[in-house]
Design an enzyme around this catalytic site. Structure first.
Site, PDB file in Angstrom:
ATOM      1  N   ASN A 210       0.844  -1.181   0.000  1.00  9.65           N
ATOM      2  CA  ASN A 210       0.000   0.000   0.000  1.00  9.65           C
ATOM      3  C   ASN A 210       0.887   1.241   0.000  1.00  9.65           C
ATOM      4  O   ASN A 210       2.118   1.139  -0.059  1.00  9.65           O
ATOM      5  CB  ASN A 210      -0.960  -0.012   1.198  1.00  9.65           C
ATOM      6  CG  ASN A 210      -0.219  -0.153   2.511  1.00  9.65           C
ATOM      7  OD1 ASN A 210       0.588   0.699   2.881  1.00  9.65           O
ATOM      8  ND2 ASN A 210      -0.488  -1.242   3.229  1.00  9.65           N
ATOM      9  N   PHE A 324      -5.299   2.699  14.645  1.00 10.84           N
ATOM     10  CA  PHE A 324      -5.506   3.701  13.600  1.00 10.84           C
ATOM     11  C   PHE A 324      -6.518   3.156  12.603  1.00 10.84           C
ATOM     12  O   PHE A 324      -6.504   1.958  12.274  1.00 10.84           O
ATOM     13  CB  PHE A 324      -4.195   4.025  12.880  1.00 10.84           C
ATOM     14  CG  PHE A 324      -3.383   5.097  13.552  1.00 10.84           C
ATOM     15  CD1 PHE A 324      -3.200   6.327  12.957  1.00 10.84           C
ATOM     16  CD2 PHE A 324      -2.825   4.871  14.802  1.00 10.84           C
ATOM     17  CE1 PHE A 324      -2.470   7.329  13.576  1.00 10.84           C
ATOM     18  CE2 PHE A 324      -2.085   5.860  15.435  1.00 10.84           C
ATOM     19  CZ  PHE A 324      -1.907   7.096  14.819  1.00 10.84           C
ATOM     20  N   LYS A 338     -14.674  -0.534  14.753  1.00  5.42           N
ATOM     21  CA  LYS A 338     -13.338  -1.139  14.847  1.00  5.42           C
ATOM     22  C   LYS A 338     -12.806  -1.026  16.268  1.00  5.42           C
ATOM     23  O   LYS A 338     -12.231  -1.979  16.803  1.00  5.42           O
ATOM     24  CB  LYS A 338     -12.395  -0.446  13.859  1.00  5.42           C
ATOM     25  CG  LYS A 338     -10.991  -1.034  13.821  1.00  5.42           C
ATOM     26  CD  LYS A 338     -10.145  -0.347  12.747  1.00  5.42           C
ATOM     27  CE  LYS A 338      -8.738  -0.934  12.705  1.00  5.42           C
ATOM     28  NZ  LYS A 338      -7.898  -0.281  11.662  1.00  5.42           N
ATOM     29  N   LYS A 342     -12.079  -4.516  18.286  1.00  2.84           N
ATOM     30  CA  LYS A 342     -10.680  -4.859  18.546  1.00  2.84           C
ATOM     31  C   LYS A 342     -10.271  -4.612  20.000  1.00  2.84           C
ATOM     32  O   LYS A 342      -9.112  -4.794  20.351  1.00  2.84           O
ATOM     33  CB  LYS A 342      -9.770  -4.042  17.609  1.00  2.84           C
ATOM     34  CG  LYS A 342     -10.129  -4.135  16.122  1.00  2.84           C
ATOM     35  CD  LYS A 342     -10.000  -5.535  15.575  1.00  2.84           C
ATOM     36  CE  LYS A 342     -10.497  -5.621  14.135  1.00  2.84           C
ATOM     37  NZ  LYS A 342      -9.629  -4.967  13.165  1.00  2.84           N
TER      38      LYS A 342
END
Length: 406
Positions: A210, A324, A338, A342
């Site tokens: 990426n 992030f 998220k 998580k």
């Protein structure tokens, strides 16, 4: 923002060939935002002119205790009080001996005697002088009193000898000055930071990756180390120079990063996962280069391990995790999901489509999300500034849990 922004640095330049490097050091300090006031011994003026340092510092250089052209205050006392950091670079054996034993007979030594500012000393001299037991004892006396000693480098000296005694690199001295001026509020905290992209091999030539450059993660690691934390930086391939004072763990693939993070996590107080980890990898990587053929080609992909989810499940009392989240739509909704899934304590969310945010920029635009649903939007700012805000918020959360603040 540099810790030296708006701070007063009193730089004392003493006699020796390395005095010319004071120009480089002054320039670096000015770039960090410091206001630099310079004192020179008479010997130093034989190696570099006061005018050079006046132009670079923007302030008049003081060389004489008895000069009549000065403001109404007693000048050496005025500078001693003004200093946020007091620096001697280069420091000769003579000034080190004076400082260690309380001798004050010129502008540099009298100002040093009057200041209460933290002291940074960068010795530079002939190897024989530097290794002389008397000089070493004097350096140790100053170190025991709290002075930060920036040790000289080894190499060929101006006198022709080869050995230890060269003035340290001006960047190392500037870093030591900035470290001295920085509140060590993260001392005793072990922080693991991930940064950069991962690469998943297709064959020996090609890989999936990426656009991450690692700038955000590196900024966090550098800021944490500057503030006194013990920092481990697990980094995918980048073109960046590792920050000073961090333990660097280079990795390539997502599996490599997974292994490194899980190995370090049990000994870590905080994790800041700023890396852009690949979600998928090729099911198999070809042993030889895949040759171009007519028609289409397909690649089967399999999921990489979810590092953030795994450490979230492993988290113990006292550990903090900051993730992030980069999105292109539904930023807050996706990032809050998220954070919860998580088991993170904080999420730094940004939208790739926002001007000034995303990959390769020196700036970022983020919203900080917290457990319980609170959101803190932040404006466009340099990544170094965002790094310190992230660390500030983690410190606040840590202190709340310890009952040190409300």
């Amino acid at each position: 923002m540099s810790s030296l922004q708006g701070k007063s640095v009193v730089l004392c330049v003493t006699g020796g060939i390395a005095a010319y490097k004071a120009a480089d050091l002054t320039s670096r300090l000015k770039k960090k935002g410091a206001d630099v006031f310079i004192l020179m011994t008479r010997s130093a003026t034989e190696f570099i002119t006061p005018l050079t340092l006046e132009v670079l510092s923007g302030n008049r250089v003081v060389t004489d205790m008895f000069h009549r052209d000065f403001p109404w205050e007693v000048e050496h006392i005025s500078l001693a009080k003004r200093a946020d950091v007091f620096v001697i670079a280069p420091a000769t054996a003579n000034i080190i001996g004076k400082a260690a034993h309380g001798i004050a007979d010129d502008m540099v030594s009298t100002t040093l005697m009057a200041t209460r500012a933290p002291l940074v000393i960068a010795p530079a001299m002939n190897t024989g002088m530097y290794e002389n037991p008397v000089v070493q004892e004097n350096i140790e006396i100053l170190r025991q009193r709290g002075a930060r000693i920036v040790a000289p480098a080894s190499g060929r000296l101006a006198c022709g000898d080869t050995g230890r005694g060269k003035l340290a690199d001006p960047q190392d001295i500037a870093d030591a000055i900035e470290h001295t001026a920085t509140v060590q509020d993260l001392a005793g905290i072990k922080i693991l930071v991930t940064a950069g992209p991962t690469r998943e091999a297709l064959d020996p030539v090609r890989f999936l990756s990426n656009h991450s450059t690692g700038k955000m993660g590196y900024a966090i690691a550098a800021s944490a180390a500057l503030r006194g934390a013990a920092v481990t930086l697990v980094s995918g391939p980048t073109a960046l120079t590792p920050p000073r004072g961090v333990q660097m763990v280079p990795v390539v693939s997502a599996q490599d990063m997974h292994n490194a993070v899980l190995a370090g996590f049990p000994q870590t107080d905080w994790v800041v996962k700023a890396a852009a980890v690949g979600d998928y990898r090729p099911m198999t990587a070809a042993e030889d280069k895949i040759k171009k053929k007519s028609g289409e080609i397909s690649v089967s992909l399999v999921r990489n391990p979810d590092i953030l989810a795994e450490i979230g499940a492993m988290k113990q009392a006292g550990q903090l995790i900051c993730g992030f989240s980069m999105e292109t739509r539904d930023l807050l909704e996706n990032s809050q999901k998220k954070l919860a899934a998580k088991n993170c304590d904080m999420m730094v969310a940004n939208n790739l489509k926002t001007a000034g945010a995303g990959f390769a920029h020196d700036t970022n635009v983020a919203t900080l999300l917290y457990r319980g649903g609170a959101a803190e939007p932040l404006p466009l700012m340099p990544k170094e500034d965002l790094a310190n805000i992230v660390l500030d918020r983690l410190l606040r959360e840590s202190r709340k849990r310890e009952g040190k603040c409300q």
